[in-house]
Design a protein around this motif. Sequence first.
Motif, PDB file in Angstrom:
ATOM      1  N   LYS A   1       0.655  -0.919   0.143  1.00  0.00           N
ATOM      2  CA  LYS A   1      -0.187   0.295   0.197  1.00  0.00           C
ATOM      3  C   LYS A   1       1.123   0.671   0.195  1.00  0.00           C
ATOM      4  O   LYS A   1       1.864   0.974   0.710  1.00  0.00           O
TER       5      LYS A   1
ATOM      6  N   PHE B   1      -2.161   7.579  -0.559  1.00  0.00           N
ATOM      7  CA  PHE B   1      -3.752   7.667   1.091  1.00  0.00           C
ATOM      8  C   PHE B   1      -4.263   5.862   1.112  1.00  0.00           C
ATOM      9  O   PHE B   1      -4.546   5.868   1.885  1.00  0.00           O
ATOM     10  N   GLU B   2      -3.473   5.419   0.301  1.00  0.00           N
ATOM     11  CA  GLU B   2      -4.591   3.884   0.716  1.00  0.00           C
ATOM     12  C   GLU B   2      -3.638   3.460   1.720  1.00  0.00           C
ATOM     13  O   GLU B   2      -3.983   2.598   3.164  1.00  0.00           O
TER      14      GLU B   2
ATOM     15  N   LYS C   1      -5.110   5.221   4.826  1.00  0.00           N
ATOM     16  CA  LYS C   1      -6.433   4.710   5.141  1.00  0.00           C
ATOM     17  C   LYS C   1      -5.634   2.975   6.064  1.00  0.00           C
ATOM     18  O   LYS C   1      -6.854   2.948   6.934  1.00  0.00           O
ATOM     19  N   THR C   2      -4.693   2.369   5.551  1.00  0.00           N
ATOM     20  CA  THR C   2      -5.313   1.282   6.238  1.00  0.00           C
ATOM     21  C   THR C   2      -4.162   1.418   7.327  1.00  0.00           C
ATOM     22  O   THR C   2      -5.259   0.813   8.586  1.00  0.00           O
TER      23      THR C   2
ATOM     24  N   GLU D   1      -6.923   2.570  10.003  1.00  0.00           N
ATOM     25  CA  GLU D   1      -8.103   1.735  10.145  1.00  0.00           C
ATOM     26  C   GLU D   1      -7.837  -0.063  10.921  1.00  0.00           C
ATOM     27  O   GLU D   1      -8.726  -0.578  11.883  1.00  0.00           O
TER      28      GLU D   1
ATOM     29  N   GLU E   1      -4.217   5.620  14.527  1.00  0.00           N
ATOM     30  CA  GLU E   1      -5.557   6.720  14.637  1.00  0.00           C
ATOM     31  C   GLU E   1      -4.839   7.575  15.326  1.00  0.00           C
ATOM     32  O   GLU E   1      -5.634   8.529  15.447  1.00  0.00           O
TER      33      GLU E   1
END
Length: 309
Positions: free
Chosen positions: A257, A260-261, A264-265, A268, A274
């Motif tokens: 990845k 932005f992927e 995002k990963t 998540e 986070e």
Amino acid sequence: MRKFIRETLKPYDFQFERNAGYGVINGYEVNVTINPYIGPSFLFSTYLPMEKKKEVASRIVALSGSKLRASAHEQGIILNMAYAGTIFTYPKRFNEVLPFVFQALEEYEAPKNNICPQTGEELTEENSKLARLPKSEFKVRMSSSGVTALNADINKSNEDYKNAPNNYGRGFLGILIGALAGAILTVVFGLMGFITFIAPIGAIILGTFLYRKFGGKPNAVMIVMSFIITLITIFCAFIIVYVVTATTICLQAGVDKSGFEALKTCLELSEEFERTFYLDLGMNGLFVLGAEAGSIAFLVRSIRRPKTV
């Protein structure tokens, strides 16, 4: 600091209001304003052609060496004397420098406080007024015609400002350059693991300086433009920092990845990532808004037009 300046000027019966003082020394009207960052500034009022004032200022510096800086002013000579060592030594240094000031003024036959520094007229109680200079804490006694002349200059300056072109396109370019410089600082410090208020403050200062330098008219549009563009670029820079960080984490973990992927990963799958992301976002937001608020307050004061006296 104010205490030591007041003590220095106590023999001359200066009248003080907050950070400003007014009095007479050796027959010359003298103002002092106290700035905690650059020290006190003195205005010795006198009537001379501007070129002569520049010569007086140069003469004062030559006589005193490196002890002070002097420059010509519309109503006299401005003196800035830095502290030597500590403020406790200031009274002694002031009294050492003062004779050089009067020597230079007398060499050029600079008129004293019985002459209007604006027009050169003789002052009397009936024809004079103590006027506060525009955008300044200095107070200068002027003749009635001197006040009229000063107000005419102020009105002309305000009229010229009103009629000047806005040049928003050029101004926008200046703001953008400043914002991009701030964004680069945000990225550099962010990748090093630091959150800094230097970036937004630097972006606003540089951007508004270039806005004016490129011909933009300093007004409310400049302030709004600076706020929006700086806020957007600093936020984008923050996202870039976390995109790069997330991409690095994914590569190290063997996850295919990026960009932005990857961000995002990581958001998540990692509660720690986070939590750090939103904490840093909140801290950066507070820093940017604080820097913007402080800078905007300064900008509002800087674009305020002078009023008649």
